[in-house]
Enzyme design. Structure first.
Site, short mmCIF file in Angstrom:
data_model
loop_
_atom_site.label_atom_id
_atom_site.label_comp_id
_atom_site.label_asym_id
_atom_site.label_seq_id
_atom_site.Cartn_x
_atom_site.Cartn_y
_atom_site.Cartn_z
N SER A 184 0.83 -1.20 0.00
CA SER A 184 0.00 0.00 0.00
C SER A 184 0.86 1.26 0.00
CB SER A 184 -0.93 0.00 1.22
OG SER A 184 -0.20 -0.05 2.43
N TYR A 241 -2.15 9.37 14.85
CA TYR A 241 -1.00 8.49 14.61
C TYR A 241 -0.27 8.20 15.92
CZ TYR A 241 3.79 7.20 13.49
OH TYR A 241 5.01 6.58 13.47
N LYS A 254 0.29 4.54 18.16
CA LYS A 254 1.56 3.97 18.59
C LYS A 254 1.62 3.83 20.11
CE LYS A 254 3.66 3.33 14.65
NZ LYS A 254 4.10 2.00 14.19
#
Length: 338
Positions: A35, A149, A153
């Site tokens: 991807s 994001y 994580k």
């Protein structure tokens, strides 16, 4: 030889880690859905390692595929890169990031547990420190997030920590700072699609003439030259950190570590260093601050040195030179995203 599953192993950091793992004597199987990478990387990895590349096309979200892979191959551990990684995109598409980053880790670790594979090196980030005010950053500083994001994580780190409290996991969490550069051969490197979010690929495109000038986001920060400080680490140093992390896990030594140099570099210092390598002036313009940028972000790498024996070997000029060699090779016709 131990066999390792390398998820996202065709990507920028993953491909360099594949080379480092093979050089260290590990057998490696790559799982990648392409991807954000290109199947052409396999041929380059074969040239670099001198042998065939074991590559499976697929997603870490595909539990049936993972179960088949673990049933067919006796993996000794996993290095997990496969994830979405653009901070700005995560703000626009948070659910996609939750699905891929958190969902992918859950699917992978469930398949690992079912197969009795308990070693995992996890690709984390310095963004889990949020907006720190004290530097350099050590691993025991408070954690937070300023983007979806970073949230993914941090959540994945917490998932692995709680899983390790219940089962015999050996977990290595590596918090990267700013990976840059490319393999010295010029065969693999970073080639982001569109306008880069990160500084060095942006400067590289200016050097190639693909972008008109570097936009410097603010020069009124509390740093020596007014531009932001960041901790840049050569991708080959980062790849070697994964080898050392995996070696430690083979001995049952889990860890959570910053992977950086501890030597901050400003935007203008990076720009000047790249100009020196290219041998000509690269246009730049000073613009307003960019929302969300912090003045400083750099590591204290002492714990990685003490626990893994890791020390960065490449300097700023090496980073710029390898990047320039790579992008010139791409402009000559070896182009693919990685």
């Amino acid at each position: 030889m131990a066999r390792i599953l390398l998820t996202g192993g065709a990507g920028y950091i993953g491909s360099h880690t594949h080379v480092a793992l093979r050089a260290a004597g590990y057998d490696v199987t790559i799982l990648d859905d392409f991807s954000n990478s290109d199947p052409g990387v396999a041929e380059r990895l074969e040239r670099l390692t001198g042998g065939p590349v074991d590559l499976v096309t697929g997603s870490v979200l595909d539990r049936a595929l993972l179960d088949r892979m673990f049933a067919e191959t006796a993996f000794d551990g996993v290095v997990h890169f496969a994830a979405r990684k653009a901070v700005g995109e995560s703000v626009a598409k948070p659910l996609d990031y939750f699905e891929t980053n958190i969902g992918g880790l859950l699917t992978l670790t469930q398949a690992m547990k079912a197969a009795g594979v308990w070693r995992i090196v996890f690709s984390s980030t310095a963004t889990v420190y949020g907006e720190p005010e004290v530097f350099p950053l050590t691993e025991d500083m408070p954690l937070s997030h300023t983007s979806p994001y970073a949230f993914t994580k941090l959540t994945c780190e917490q998932i692995l920590g709680q899983a390790a409290a219940a089962d015999p996991w050996a977990v290595g969490i590596l918090r990267y700072f700013n990976p840059v550069g490319a393999h010295p051969s010029g065969l693999i490197g970073e080639d982001p699609r569109g306008i880069p979010d990160n500084l060095m690929p942006y400067i590289a495109k200016v050097a190639l003439g693909e972008l008109e000038r570097l936009q410097v986001h603010g020069n009124d920060y509390d740093t020596p030259d007014g531009t932001c400080w960041r901790d840049y680490i050569h991708v080959m140093d980062l790849a070697q950190a994964h080898v050392l992390s995996l070696n430690a896990l083979m001995e049952g030594r889990g860890h959570v570590l910053n992977i950086g140099t501890g030597r901050p570099v400003s935007v203008l210092e990076m720009h000047a260093a790249y100009q020196d390598v290219v041998g000509r002036e690269l246009p730049h313009v000073i613009g307003p601050r960019r929302p969300g940028d912090v003045p400083r972000l750099y590591a204290d790498p002492a714990r990685a040195r003490d626990e893994l024996g890791f020390e960065a070997e490449y300097g700023l000029r090496d980073m710029c030179q390898s990047s320039w060699d790579w992008v010139q090779a791409q402009s000559a016709g070896w182009r693919f995203n990685s």
